[in-house]
Design an enzyme around this catalytic site. Structure first.
Site, mmCIF file in Angstrom:
data_model
loop_
_atom_site.group_PDB
_atom_site.id
_atom_site.type_symbol
_atom_site.label_atom_id
_atom_site.label_comp_id
_atom_site.label_asym_id
_atom_site.label_seq_id
_atom_site.Cartn_x
_atom_site.Cartn_y
_atom_site.Cartn_z
ATOM 1 N N ASP A 196 -11.527 31.897 -36.203
ATOM 2 C CA ASP A 196 -12.805 32.308 -35.753
ATOM 3 C C ASP A 196 -13.822 32.114 -36.720
ATOM 4 O OD1 ASP A 196 -12.332 33.771 -37.876
ATOM 5 O OD2 ASP A 196 -12.079 35.894 -36.764
ATOM 6 N N ASP A 247 -12.581 27.931 -40.778
ATOM 7 C CA ASP A 247 -11.419 27.842 -40.005
ATOM 8 C C ASP A 247 -11.122 26.357 -39.240
ATOM 9 O OD1 ASP A 247 -9.806 30.136 -40.624
ATOM 10 O OD2 ASP A 247 -11.032 31.198 -38.942
ATOM 11 N N ASP A 278 -4.016 34.589 -36.492
ATOM 12 C CA ASP A 278 -4.685 35.582 -37.530
ATOM 13 C C ASP A 278 -4.319 37.074 -36.927
ATOM 14 O OD1 ASP A 278 -6.350 36.701 -39.365
ATOM 15 O OD2 ASP A 278 -8.155 36.417 -38.129
ATOM 16 N N ASP A 328 1.632 10.952 0.796
ATOM 17 C CA ASP A 328 1.049 10.656 -0.634
ATOM 18 C C ASP A 328 -0.013 11.772 -1.201
ATOM 19 O OD1 ASP A 328 2.749 8.787 -1.204
ATOM 20 O OD2 ASP A 328 1.029 7.275 -1.447
ATOM 21 N N ASN A 368 2.437 6.843 4.432
ATOM 22 C CA ASN A 368 1.679 6.745 3.133
ATOM 23 C C ASN A 368 0.593 7.853 3.207
ATOM 24 O OD1 ASN A 368 1.117 5.633 0.425
ATOM 25 N ND2 ASN A 368 -0.931 4.894 1.472
ATOM 26 N N ILE A 425 2.925 1.698 -3.634
ATOM 27 C CA ILE A 425 2.150 1.725 -4.821
ATOM 28 C C ILE A 425 1.613 3.239 -4.776
ATOM 29 C CG2 ILE A 425 -0.016 1.224 -6.134
ATOM 30 C CD1 ILE A 425 0.587 -1.643 -5.015
ATOM 31 N N VAL A 443 1.046 -1.276 0.012
ATOM 32 C CA VAL A 443 0.009 0.085 -0.019
ATOM 33 C C VAL A 443 0.961 1.264 -0.172
ATOM 34 C CG1 VAL A 443 -1.587 1.127 1.419
ATOM 35 C CG2 VAL A 443 -1.941 -1.018 1.194
ATOM 36 N N ALA A 444 2.019 1.208 0.692
ATOM 37 C CA ALA A 444 3.007 2.405 0.870
ATOM 38 C C ALA A 444 3.803 2.613 -0.383
ATOM 39 C CB ALA A 444 3.806 2.273 1.949
#
Length: 883
Positions: A611, A615, A325, A709, A705, A281, A278-279
């Site tokens: 515009d 275009d 333009d 995280d 974590n 990933i 878990v930590a």
């Protein structure tokens, strides 16, 4: 059914006069009664649903299994801590999703299409959501229809309805027609127009008979719902996360296998392995990228750049050519007629001293007004800025436009076409019919057979043509845009294709749209950032070059080329020389696509502005299509990746700068997460493989974590922009996410943090006179060692976040307190750590000891090492750069 009723019946039913439209008060009343004119979106998920969604992850399921195991082991406090961590992680995930959702919702609101409505007798542009039943809508080419309409006036009107009817060609509309069958299919209701369909030709006026879910498209709204696609960046990070997950699980399996061979407690090692997975990933990657993107894009909208497609943010950092333009983007979009020319001579318009026009001059102004779709009242206009300038010319010459329109009614027209570069109207006045045609003077000279001279119509001669061409050149040399006007009397209504034949040329006007003051600075800024500005315009070569030269886009006339000259080049010649040109003048929409493709073939990443309806192909072809928010048609906006709400070139450069900073912020957050996770893995794997006790227990890993995280990573993603980011060259779109030494820094940083954690663990034993290799070590010593490892790891990670703000600038150059979010997240992390070891209950829950004075000094010093090492490395890099 509205399509079965006459125009008068419908207007009577809705109690509206088509000449004045609804009053503002009545419109507001109806808005409250009928609601906003929008389709119901997908039902928003409740906070509870979002919370449950956060728990729907296989890693979370494994943690729940760990909770059950710890309960059976009698470790109730551990079970509670794991549950608390799971819940806190889910809560943070919900907060991030809600923030991202709110930001995207705000953007969708900003990007709401516009509608032209007549209210209180004045035509004005409003958000389409404000349209109500009974509103009088004005339809023009290139605009999406905002509601279901019963048409009350049509002139060569054609509407693209394929989304509703399946018809591949536009439908012709006729307001006067009345259907007799209430079962008439949508495609045959020629007196009606429907929400979300597109005007492709002509013009019209209609009364809104259905809005929101009461429209035809509202009936099928459920099948129109689409989910938000992931950006390439999110997809790449998803893949990275999956790869890291596989590696992490592999490592955890190895650790569990080693633990079995070493005879460790299997239940405890299972819990530890799951916690390490878990930590290690980085499951927070996707959420952090989403929130950083959404917050960044919302900030960009405040700077007049609306991002319609999130992948554009990533692409912005790689743009090295901006095709722009001229009118409105590089210039102020405030066209003003400065001169007009007839065979009687050239006249300068002086605002202070009203000009007394000749009869020919008056006819010229009258013709320009009657050959226009613009409106201008009380200093505010709608429509093309060029046409608005022509209406102002009429005012300057003393013409009463209100009286002129009352005495003249338009009975036919030949809408503007970018190939013809002309527009014609057929007007009836006192039973007499006259065609008025305006457009490019060179195109008018090809079709005009006569000229007006001193009130007399005479055949056109080569001398006359030379006079007009000379006048055009004189005006173009002064950066004036020219527009010619011609007319011819006709006996009766004639078809559109007959209008532009045998015309009488009256004269031409010269107008200027001055450059925006801020554009020159932006062009220079773009150059320093390795970005080349290119002007693509329909104006004359000399006019375009004059503006381009003033803005620093082009240096010599050799860098300018016309559409005609472009056609004479082969594809190979264009590809060979396209990078040398800075001005493309008198180009058609087809030329724009050709130019963009040629530039892309050279490996350029191209941004293109547009515009008009035509275009759309070039906007689609470009890597970043940029539509004008003020003058842009709905078609152009629909084809674009970004919309400029101020139609300003400087905003494109600002958007590129912000895009670069957003990408860099995401990169900082991701590299920080990976570095921290690697540090945890290194500390755990090395100690277990050499036979030591685990330096961290499962609950401590889960706490770390949660701390690293989320808050510091998100805070890094909200870092203020680097003011020097535009001194760097554009990023290669194929560049690895770990390019520029980022991967090496992540690996080195992770190993360093892991090594310092291991050292702190060893020191915790050493303080009590033991070694981690010793057997039968007192529990208090082991807890002291784990406390040292735990506090050092968190301190290293929190302080290291400061070093991640720039790969080369010191924290003092960046500004220690310039990111208060990061300072707050670090301070919060340190305070929570202090509380954890100070409060007896949390001490016991996390199996920690209160360190002594030497212990705290060691934690502080070790925690600062990664930051100091990183700062010394940056110092060496800066010294090398100077050398």
């Amino acid at each position: 059914m509205w399509f079965c009723r006459s125009v008068d019946e419908v207007l009577k039913e809705f109690k509206v006069d088509p000449a004045t439209g609804l009053t503002l008060t009545e419109a507001q009343t109806r808005l409250e009664k009928y609601g906003s004119n929008k389709l119901k979106g997908q039902k928003k998920k409740s906070v509870l649903q979002l919370f449950v969604q956060q728990l729907n992850d296989w890693l979370i399921f494994v943690l729940f299994a760990a909770v059950i195991i710890t309960i059976f082991m009698g470790e109730y406090i551990d079970a509670v801590i794991i549950l608390v961590v799971i819940i806190l992680n889910a809560v943070l995930g919900v907060v991030q999703e809600v923030k991202a959702g709110n930001a995207i919702e705000a953007l969708q609101k900003i990007a709401t299409p516009k509608a032209l409505v007549r209210r209180d007798g004045i035509v004005k542009e409003i958000d389409s959501e404000e349209v109500v039943p009974g509103d009088i809508l004005v339809l023009e080419t290139g605009r999406y229809i905002a509601a279901d309409l019963r048409l009350i006036e049509t002139v060569n009107l054609q509407v693209e309805e394929s989304a509703l009817t399946g018809e591949s060609v536009p439908s012709s509309k006729h307001a006067e027609q009345v259907c007799t069958d209430e079962q008439t299919p949508l495609g045959d209701r020629t007196n009606s127009a429907f929400m979300s369909t597109l005007v492709t030709y002509g013009r019209g006026v209609g009364v809104a008979v259905g809005t929101g879910m009461q429209t035809e498209v509202g009936k099928i709204a459920d099948i129109l719902q689409t989910g938000e696609a992931k950006t390439p960046l999110e997809i790449r990070l998803d893949e990275l996360g999956k790869t890291i997950a596989k590696l992490a699980i592999g490592i955890c399996v190895v650790i569990f296998g080693v633990a079995m061979l070493q005879g460790r407690d299997l239940a405890e090692m299972f819990l530890l392995s799951v916690s390490l997975a878990v930590a290690s990933i980085p499951e927070g990657l996707a959420a952090i990228v989403a929130i950083v993107l959404s917050i960044g894009v919302t900030n960009m909208s405040r700077h007049n750049a609306i991002i319609r497609r999130l992948p554009a943010v990533e692409t912005l950092g790689s743009v090295n050519i901006i095709c722009s333009d001229k009118t409105g983007t590089l210039t102020q979009n405030k066209m003003t007629v400065q001169k007009y020319f007839t065979l009687a001579g050239e006249v300068t318009i002086d605002k202070e001293d009203q000009v007394n026009p000749t009869e020919t001059g008056q006819l010229l102004a009258k013709a320009m007004i009657l050959c226009s779709d613009a409106t201008y009242h009380n200093g505010e206009g709608t429509g093309d800025p060029t046409e608005i300038a022509l209406l102002v010319l009429g005012d300057d010459l003393g013409i009463d436009r209100h009286e002129l329109h009352e005495n003249n009614s338009r009975v036919g027209e030949f809408a503007f076409d970018s190939d013809r570069k002309l527009m014609s109207t057929l007007v009836e006045e006192d039973g007499n019919y006259t065609v008025y045609t305006k457009g490019a003077i060179d195109n008018l000279l090809k079709i005009a057979t006569h000229v007006l001279h001193e009130g007399q119509v005479m055949p056109m001669t080569e001398v006359h043509k030379s006079q007009f061409l000379d006048a055009t050149e004189r005006m173009s040399d002064k950066a004036l845009r020219t527009l010619g006007i011609a007319y011819k009397p006709v006996a009766a209504v004639v078809p559109a294709e007959e209008m532009e034949k045998d015309l009488v040329l009256i004269g031409l006007v010269g107008m200027i749209d001055p450059p925006r003051l801020e554009v020159k600075t932006s062009v220079e800024k773009a150059k320093k950032a390795g970005i080349t500005a290119v002007m693509i315009t329909g104006d004359h070569k000399t006019t375009a070059f004059a503006i381009a030269h003033e803005l620093g886009i082009a240096d010599t006339i050799d860098q300018a080329i016309t559409g005609q000259e472009l056609e004479e080049l082969s594809k190979e010649e264009l590809d060979r020389h396209v990078n040398n040109y800075r001005v493309f003048a008198r180009v058609s929409p087809e030329h724009k696509v050709q130019i963009v493709r040629a530039l892309k073939d050279h490996g350029n990443i191209v941004s293109m502005t547009g515009d008009g309806v035509n275009d759309a192909p070039s906007l689609n072809t470009a890597d970043i299509g940029v539509a004008m928010g003020i003058t842009g048609t709905d078609v152009a906006k629909g084809a674009s990746d970004m919309i400029l709400t101020d139609d300003n070139f400087a905003t494109i450069v600002t958007a590129i700068e912000q895009g670069r900073n957003i990408y860099n912020n995401i990169k900082k957050a991701v590299i920080f997460l990976l570095t921290c996770n690697l540090g945890e893995v290194v500390a755990m794997v090395v100690t277990l493989l050499i036979g030591w006790e685990a330096p961290l227990i499962a609950t401590q890993l889960l706490w770390i974590n949660l701390m690293t995280d989320s808050l510091p990573a998100v805070a890094l993603g909200m870092d203020p922009g680097d003011p020097d980011v535009m001194k760097e060259k554009p990023r290669d779109p194929k560049e690895s996410f770990f390019a520029g030494g980022a991967g090496g820094r992540a690996v080195f940083g992770g190993i360093l943090i892991g090594a310092l954690t291991i050292f702190a663990f060893w020191y915790g034993y050493y303080e009590h006179g033991y070694s981690p290799f010793d057997k039968n070590v007192p529990l208090e010593t082991l807890q002291n060692a784990r406390t040292m490892a735990f506090l050092t790891l968190v301190a290293c990670q929190l302080y290291y976040a400061l070093a991640m703000r720039s790969p080369i600038k010191s924290i003092f150059q960046v500004g220690v307190f310039s990111n208060l979010y990061l300072i707050a997240s670090i301070a919060l992390g340190l305070i929570l750590q202090l509380l954890l070891v100070s409060i007896p209950f949390t001490q016991k829950a996390f199996r920690l000891n209160m360190p002594d004075r030497n212990g705290w000094i060691t934690v502080v010093l070790l925690g600062l090492v990664p930051l100091i090492v990183n700062e010394l490395y940056k110092l060496i890099l800066r010294a090398r750069q100077k050398g």
